[in-house]
Structures are given as structure tokens and as C-alpha cells.
Scaffold this motif. Structure first.
Motif, short mmCIF file in Angstrom:
data_model
loop_
_atom_site.label_atom_id
_atom_site.label_comp_id
_atom_site.label_asym_id
_atom_site.label_seq_id
_atom_site.Cartn_x
_atom_site.Cartn_y
_atom_site.Cartn_z
N GLN A 115 0.83 -1.21 0.00
CA GLN A 115 0.00 0.00 0.00
C GLN A 115 0.86 1.26 0.00
N GLN A 116 2.11 1.12 0.39
CA GLN A 116 3.09 2.20 0.32
C GLN A 116 4.26 1.70 -0.51
N GLY A 117 4.63 2.42 -1.54
CA GLY A 117 5.78 2.03 -2.34
C GLY A 117 5.42 1.25 -3.58
N VAL A 118 6.44 0.61 -4.14
CA VAL A 118 6.34 -0.01 -5.46
C VAL A 118 6.25 -1.54 -5.36
N THR A 119 5.31 -2.10 -6.13
CA THR A 119 5.19 -3.55 -6.28
C THR A 119 5.21 -3.85 -7.77
N MET A 120 6.08 -4.76 -8.18
CA MET A 120 6.07 -5.24 -9.57
C MET A 120 5.52 -6.66 -9.57
N VAL A 121 4.57 -6.91 -10.48
CA VAL A 121 3.94 -8.22 -10.55
C VAL A 121 4.18 -8.82 -11.93
N ASP A 122 4.78 -10.01 -11.94
CA ASP A 122 5.05 -10.74 -13.17
C ASP A 122 3.93 -11.75 -13.39
N PRO B 163 4.91 -12.82 -21.06
CA PRO B 163 4.73 -12.24 -19.74
C PRO B 163 4.14 -10.83 -19.81
N THR B 164 3.42 -10.47 -18.78
CA THR B 164 2.97 -9.10 -18.58
C THR B 164 3.42 -8.69 -17.20
N VAL B 165 4.05 -7.53 -17.10
CA VAL B 165 4.48 -7.00 -15.80
C VAL B 165 3.62 -5.79 -15.48
N LEU B 166 2.97 -5.84 -14.33
CA LEU B 166 2.21 -4.69 -13.83
C LEU B 166 3.00 -4.04 -12.72
N VAL B 167 3.03 -2.73 -12.73
CA VAL B 167 3.68 -1.97 -11.66
C VAL B 167 2.59 -1.27 -10.86
N PHE B 168 2.62 -1.50 -9.56
CA PHE B 168 1.69 -0.83 -8.64
C PHE B 168 2.48 0.19 -7.83
N ASN B 169 1.91 1.38 -7.67
CA ASN B 169 2.52 2.38 -6.79
C ASN B 169 1.49 2.74 -5.74
N ASN B 170 1.85 2.56 -4.48
CA ASN B 170 0.93 2.80 -3.36
C ASN B 170 -0.40 2.08 -3.54
N GLY B 171 -0.31 0.82 -4.00
CA GLY B 171 -1.49 -0.02 -4.10
C GLY B 171 -2.30 0.11 -5.38
N GLU B 172 -1.94 1.07 -6.23
CA GLU B 172 -2.70 1.30 -7.47
C GLU B 172 -1.87 0.89 -8.69
N LYS C 77 1.82 -0.94 -17.25
CA LYS C 77 1.64 -2.31 -17.74
C LYS C 77 2.59 -2.53 -18.91
N LEU C 78 3.48 -3.50 -18.77
CA LEU C 78 4.41 -3.86 -19.84
C LEU C 78 4.05 -5.25 -20.35
N ILE C 79 3.72 -5.32 -21.62
CA ILE C 79 3.35 -6.60 -22.21
C ILE C 79 4.52 -7.11 -23.03
N LEU D 299 8.36 -9.42 -23.23
CA LEU D 299 9.69 -9.35 -22.63
C LEU D 299 10.37 -8.06 -23.07
N ARG D 300 10.94 -7.34 -22.13
CA ARG D 300 11.66 -6.09 -22.43
C ARG D 300 13.08 -6.16 -21.89
N PRO D 301 13.97 -5.29 -22.40
CA PRO D 301 15.32 -5.24 -21.84
C PRO D 301 15.29 -4.80 -20.38
N LYS D 302 16.28 -5.24 -19.63
CA LYS D 302 16.35 -4.93 -18.21
C LYS D 302 16.24 -3.42 -17.94
N ALA D 303 16.86 -2.61 -18.79
CA ALA D 303 16.84 -1.14 -18.60
C ALA D 303 15.42 -0.58 -18.58
N VAL D 304 14.51 -1.19 -19.32
CA VAL D 304 13.12 -0.72 -19.35
C VAL D 304 12.50 -0.88 -17.95
N TYR D 305 12.75 -2.03 -17.32
CA TYR D 305 12.21 -2.27 -15.98
C TYR D 305 12.87 -1.35 -14.96
N GLU D 306 14.17 -1.14 -15.12
CA GLU D 306 14.90 -0.24 -14.20
C GLU D 306 14.37 1.17 -14.28
#
Length: 105
Positions: free
Chosen positions: A17-24, A74-83, A87-89, A91-98
Motif C-alpha cells: 500500500q506504500q511504495g512499489v510492487t512489480m507483478v510478473d 509475460p505481462t508485468v504490472l507496476v503498482f505504486n501505493n497499491g494502485e 503495464k508492460l506486455i 519481454l523487455r530489456p532490463k533497462a526498461v524495468y529499471e
């Protein structure tokens, strides 16, 4: 830090609920998912407690995949503070996720 495997019943409670969550969102039989996993493990090691990394097996958790409109893996969803904020659909290079993580931490 390794990816934390979550499912339909544990997903919501695992999103920070606080901060960043990445979901694969992926599956064990998906070749690009197998390439992404070690990359996300590296990010987990690099960022440590700054981010939470979760993994959802779409075959075992179809409700969660459906709730977030996961159509391909794969699809990666990024949540910030629970929201959900990104959305990245595919496979992407590591730099994109960074770069994505850097936007929110």
C-alpha cells in the motif's frame, strides 16, 4: 530476493500500500517468462526492500489475471501505493524495468 509466488487468494494482500510492487504474470511453460524470471530476480537483488516483486501463474490464478486484463505473457504490472500505474506486455530489456522502477521510488 526472489519473486514471491501469489495466487487469487493472496494477491491483494501482497500488494504494497506504500511504495512499489512489480507483478510478473506468466506461466511455467512460457519461454519468454523463463527469460524474464532471472532478470526480475536481479532487480530484486539490486533494489532489495525498495520494491516488492510478485509472481502470478496465470494458469493457477485465472481470476487475478482476468481482473487485470492479462491477455499475453509475460505481462508485468507496476503498482505504486497499491494502485496499478504501468503495464508492460512482453519481454523487455532490463533497462526498461529499471527506468520504470526509478519513476516511482
Amino acid at each position: 530476493m526472489n519473486l514471491l509466488m501469489v495466487n487469487d487468494s493472496t494477491f491483494q494482500g501482497s500488494i504494497r500500500q506504500q511504495g512499489v510492487t512489480m507483478v510478473d504474470f506468466g506461466a511455467p511453460w512460457c519461454p519468454p517468462c523463463k527469460v524474464l524470471k532471472p532478470l526480475l530476480d536481479e532487480l530484486g537483488s539490486e533494489y532489495g526492500e525498495k520494491i516488492a516483486l510478485l509472481e502470478v501463474n496465470c494458469d493457477e490464478s485465472p481470476a487475478t489475471a482476468s481482473d487485470y486484463g492479462i491477455m499475453s505473457m509475460p505481462t508485468v504490472l507496476v503498482f505504486n501505493n497499491g494502485e496499478p500505474v504501468e503495464k508492460l506486455i512482453g519481454l523487455r530489456p532490463k533497462a526498461v524495468y529499471e527506468n520504470l522502477i526509478a519513476k516511482y521510488i
